[in-house]
Motif scaffolding. Structure first.
Motif, PDB file in Angstrom:
ATOM      1  N   LYS A 185       0.816  -1.216   0.000  1.00 41.08           N
ATOM      2  CA  LYS A 185       0.000   0.000   0.000  1.00 41.08           C
ATOM      3  C   LYS A 185       0.848   1.265   0.000  1.00 41.08           C
ATOM      4  CE  LYS A 185      -3.967  -2.120   2.383  1.00 41.08           C
ATOM      5  NZ  LYS A 185      -3.431  -3.370   2.923  1.00 41.08           N
ATOM      6  N   ILE A 186       2.050   1.195   0.595  1.00 43.86           N
ATOM      7  CA  ILE A 186       2.858   2.405   0.708  1.00 43.86           C
ATOM      8  C   ILE A 186       3.714   2.663  -0.527  1.00 43.86           C
ATOM      9  CG2 ILE A 186       4.932   1.431   1.800  1.00 43.86           C
ATOM     10  CD1 ILE A 186       3.122   4.704   2.758  1.00 43.86           C
ATOM     11  N   LEU A 187       4.035   1.640  -1.291  1.00 44.77           N
ATOM     12  CA  LEU A 187       4.898   1.828  -2.466  1.00 44.77           C
ATOM     13  C   LEU A 187       4.309   2.822  -3.486  1.00 44.77           C
ATOM     14  CD1 LEU A 187       6.393  -1.741  -3.105  1.00 44.77           C
ATOM     15  CD2 LEU A 187       7.636   0.339  -2.459  1.00 44.77           C
ATOM     16  N   PRO A 188       3.027   2.725  -3.840  1.00 48.36           N
ATOM     17  CA  PRO A 188       2.472   3.719  -4.769  1.00 48.36           C
ATOM     18  C   PRO A 188       2.545   5.143  -4.225  1.00 48.36           C
ATOM     19  CG  PRO A 188       1.006   1.825  -4.572  1.00 48.36           C
ATOM     20  CD  PRO A 188       2.037   1.682  -3.497  1.00 48.36           C
ATOM     21  N   ILE A 189       2.365   5.291  -2.897  1.00 48.84           N
ATOM     22  CA  ILE A 189       2.471   6.618  -2.283  1.00 48.84           C
ATOM     23  C   ILE A 189       3.903   7.135  -2.406  1.00 48.84           C
ATOM     24  CG2 ILE A 189       2.289   7.893  -0.105  1.00 48.84           C
ATOM     25  CD1 ILE A 189       0.082   5.926   0.713  1.00 48.84           C
ATOM     26  N   MET A 190       4.872   6.251  -2.176  1.00 42.28           N
ATOM     27  CA  MET A 190       6.277   6.622  -2.320  1.00 42.28           C
ATOM     28  C   MET A 190       6.581   7.069  -3.745  1.00 42.28           C
ATOM     29  SD  MET A 190       7.990   3.581  -0.022  1.00 42.28           S
ATOM     30  CE  MET A 190       9.514   3.633  -0.958  1.00 42.28           C
ATOM     31  N   ASN A 191       6.085   6.319  -4.717  1.00 42.88           N
ATOM     32  CA  ASN A 191       6.349   6.657  -6.117  1.00 42.88           C
ATOM     33  C   ASN A 191       5.770   8.020  -6.489  1.00 42.88           C
ATOM     34  OD1 ASN A 191       7.721   4.243  -6.574  1.00 42.88           O
ATOM     35  ND2 ASN A 191       5.872   3.149  -7.182  1.00 42.88           N
ATOM     36  N   LYS A 192       4.562   8.303  -5.981  1.00 42.84           N
ATOM     37  CA  LYS A 192       3.931   9.592  -6.275  1.00 42.84           C
ATOM     38  C   LYS A 192       4.723  10.738  -5.629  1.00 42.84           C
ATOM     39  CE  LYS A 192       0.523  12.317  -7.640  1.00 42.84           C
ATOM     40  NZ  LYS A 192       0.951  13.617  -7.097  1.00 42.84           N
ATOM     41  N   ARG A 193       5.155  10.535  -4.407  1.00 45.83           N
ATOM     42  CA  ARG A 193       5.912  11.609  -3.739  1.00 45.83           C
ATOM     43  C   ARG A 193       7.299  11.791  -4.363  1.00 45.83           C
ATOM     44  NH1 ARG A 193       4.027  11.467   2.643  1.00 45.83           N
ATOM     45  NH2 ARG A 193       1.805  11.296   2.115  1.00 45.83           N
ATOM     46  N   ARG A 194       7.892  10.701  -4.807  1.00 45.23           N
ATOM     47  CA  ARG A 194       9.187  10.796  -5.486  1.00 45.23           C
ATOM     48  C   ARG A 194       9.042  11.626  -6.763  1.00 45.23           C
ATOM     49  NH1 ARG A 194      10.271   5.610  -5.608  1.00 45.23           N
ATOM     50  NH2 ARG A 194      11.718   5.515  -3.844  1.00 45.23           N
ATOM     51  N   GLU A 195       7.945  11.408  -7.464  1.00 42.82           N
ATOM     52  CA  GLU A 195       7.677  12.166  -8.688  1.00 42.82           C
ATOM     53  C   GLU A 195       7.442  13.640  -8.368  1.00 42.82           C
ATOM     54  OE1 GLU A 195       4.165  12.373 -12.102  1.00 42.82           O
ATOM     55  OE2 GLU A 195       4.450  10.524 -10.939  1.00 42.82           O
ATOM     56  N   ASP A 196       6.674  13.903  -7.295  1.00 39.04           N
ATOM     57  CA  ASP A 196       6.393  15.289  -6.909  1.00 39.04           C
ATOM     58  C   ASP A 196       7.656  16.008  -6.434  1.00 39.04           C
ATOM     59  OD1 ASP A 196       3.758  14.934  -7.556  1.00 39.04           O
ATOM     60  OD2 ASP A 196       3.072  14.622  -5.491  1.00 39.04           O
ATOM     61  N   LEU A 197       8.530  15.285  -5.763  1.00 36.70           N
ATOM     62  CA  LEU A 197       9.809  15.874  -5.332  1.00 36.70           C
ATOM     63  C   LEU A 197      10.653  16.277  -6.535  1.00 36.70           C
ATOM     64  CD1 LEU A 197      10.720  13.449  -2.384  1.00 36.70           C
ATOM     65  CD2 LEU A 197      10.409  15.930  -2.165  1.00 36.70           C
ATOM     66  N   SER A 198      10.698  15.408  -7.541  1.00 41.05           N
ATOM     67  CA  SER A 198      11.510  15.689  -8.730  1.00 41.05           C
ATOM     68  C   SER A 198      10.959  16.873  -9.521  1.00 41.05           C
ATOM     69  CB  SER A 198      11.577  14.448  -9.629  1.00 41.05           C
ATOM     70  OG  SER A 198      10.312  14.146 -10.187  1.00 41.05           O
ATOM     71  N   LYS A 199       9.634  17.072  -9.461  1.00 42.86           N
ATOM     72  CA  LYS A 199       9.016  18.196 -10.172  1.00 42.86           C
ATOM     73  C   LYS A 199       9.076  19.493  -9.366  1.00 42.86           C
ATOM     74  CE  LYS A 199       5.635  15.429 -12.773  1.00 42.86           C
ATOM     75  NZ  LYS A 199       4.187  15.131 -12.936  1.00 42.86           N
ATOM     76  N   GLY A 200       9.445  19.379  -8.097  1.00 37.03           N
ATOM     77  CA  GLY A 200       9.524  20.564  -7.264  1.00 37.03           C
ATOM     78  C   GLY A 200       8.210  21.011  -6.677  1.00 37.03           C
TER      79      GLY A 200
END
Length: 482
Positions: free
Chosen positions: A233-248
């Motif tokens: 359940k947490i992996l998709p949340i991690m992936n979304k936040r990783r993407e948001d971090l990279s976009k600033g």
């Protein structure tokens, strides 16, 4: 034939564990290991120890062996030979030893549920890196920013409870509160995900101190399944936040999970998903259950001791009386004024410590006071060895919060250990203090209550809780103020 498969599997597992234990023990036969009993094969004295813990007789279990073998003795717990070392010097030896001698490696059950790469397990530069980043969220200057959010959350939860129920189970309520606090303040987990994860975290935590028998129906098996569901359940949340971090569009200072995702090691590489998920689960369990324990014990004590209750009530109402007219809720300055309330918490943690003790693992042959501790053996320290020592705490079985007030005789190091000590001490101790005081402040100002079972005792499961869940009659305080 199909029906025989479970039995065969258990036999194979048992024989394998017996062989492994014999191999470990054979290396120690020529050494001067401490006296004691290793109990039954594989099981050792685990069931006996856990039974004593459930009955809050862990200190008696230890004293029985100390009287037979001395303050350094051997046993076998959770599938591993274990040396108990009791007392201040023993605590200092265990908690002060370097990681290349006594590692924080936990027993197999704990590693399988929490993970092998948690802050409690890591050593060296990797441990320093993660601890430093996590402390950015947990040091006092940061916690000041959380008080308003904590206060609003506790007020909202208690108000809902008062509207919907005339009786409530305090333990359930405090677990819900501390869980919501971790989700909201530390990890920024949305309400939907929060509800889905709750039962799995509860199941996983119960499995931490079980026997390492990975077979359908066992607590250990269920705990591992719950962990797998949490990770999924947490992996998709991690992936979304990783993407948001990279976009600033998201900052690493937003929450603890984003912080872990933004970390770069000495080679400028991000942490692996395994390290992040291990520490997510570890931090959730550490922040959730420890705080829930202390808050439940506080309400339990206030329900039973009128003198303590009156003093806590007086302190909290005086804070409300002195509050500036333009202040709408609790402030950091008001938290600092709750001196007596926190001394009650400190004394509770001395008499009923959330952490009874903890394991370390010998990474090399070592010795203590003439005894050999073979490589691969566990070492265990227990808080009761000093918390209940009359030479350290006068009248140790008397509840006396004033012993923590303006101490003319400072508490010696490695003797008061509700949050451990040394390199692997609990980094969330200040978070727990603010969370506990915020909750007690709101509970006392908003609620009047009476215990339904005045003789309710404490049990460890493995954290100490009122044995019946602390059911109380509850109603809004007549002069309740927001």
């Amino acid at each position: 034939m199909v029906e025989d498969i479970p039995f065969i599997a258990i036999c194979v597992l048992t024989l394998s564990l017996v062989f492994l234990l014999k191999k470990i023990l054979s290396k120690s036969q020529t050494k001067n290991v401490p006296k004691g009993s290793l109990g039954y094969p594989i099981i050792g004295e685990t069931l006996n120890f856990l039974k004593a813990q459930r009955q809050v007789k862990g200190s008696e279990w230890i004293e029985e062996r100390v009287s037979k073998y001395g303050p350094v003795f051997k046993t076998s717990l959770l599938g591993s030979p274990t040396v108990f070392i009791i007392g201040q010097q023993g605590n200092k030896f265990i908690l002060g030893s370097s990681d290349d001698v006594l590692s924080a490696n936990k027993p197999p059950t704990i590693q399988k549920i929490l993970g092998k790469q948690t802050l409690a397990e890591l050593i060296g530069s990797r441990h320093r890196l993660l601890k430093g980043e996590m402390l950015k969220f947990l040091k006092p200057e940061c916690l000041q920013n959380y008080v308003k959010k904590m206060d609003e959350l506790v007020y909202k939860v208690l108000l809902k409870e008062l509207k919907e129920n005339k009786t409530t189970q305090v333990v359930r309520l405090m677990k819900k509160l501390s869980y919501d606090m971790a989700c909201n303040v530390l990890f920024d987990i949305d309400d939907h995900t929060r509800e889905i994860l709750f039962e799995d975290f509860t199941t996983a935590f119960k499995a931490i101190h079980s026997l390492p028998i990975n077979f359908p129906g066992t607590s250990f098996w269920g705990g591992q399944k719950a962990r797998a569901r949490i990770v999924a359940k947490i992996l998709p949340i991690m992936n979304k936040r990783r993407e948001d971090l990279s976009k600033g569009v998201l900052s690493s200072t937003n929450d603890m999970l984003s912080c872990l995702l933004a970390i770069r090691d000495e080679n400028h590489q991000p942490l692996s998903d395994d390290i992040i998920t291990d520490n997510f689960i570890f931090l959730f369990v550490a922040s959730h259950d420890t705080s829930a324990t202390l808050m439940s014990l506080m309400i339990w004590k206030l329900s039973r001791d009128q003198e303590v209750y009156n003093k806590v009530l007086e302190e909290q109402m005086e804070i409300l009386k002195q509050r500036e007219a333009n202040e709408e809720g609790l402030t950091w300055g008001e938290i600092q004024k709750m001196k007596y309330t926190w001394r009650v918490a400190q004394e509770l943690m001395r008499m009923i410590p959330p952490l009874f003790g903890a394991f370390r693992k010998a990474l090399k042959d070592t010795c203590y006071q003439g005894y050999d501790i073979p490589k691969g053996w566990q070492v265990y320290w227990a808080s009761s060895g000093t918390h209940e020592n009359k030479d350290i705490f006068e009248n140790p079985y008397k509840f006396e919060p004033s012993r923590f007030e303006n101490q003319t005789k400072p508490i010696p190091p490695f003797t008061y250990l509700p949050f451990g000590a040394g390199l692997h001490n609990c980094i969330g101790n200040e978070f727990a203090r603010v969370e506990t005081l915020t909750t007690i402040h709101n509970f006392v100002k908003m609620c009047e209550w009476s215990q339904l079972n005045p003789e309710e005792t404490i049990t460890r499961q493995p954290m100490p809780y009122p044995s019946l869940g602390l059911p109380v009659m509850i109603k809004p305080r007549c002069n309740m103020s927001s």
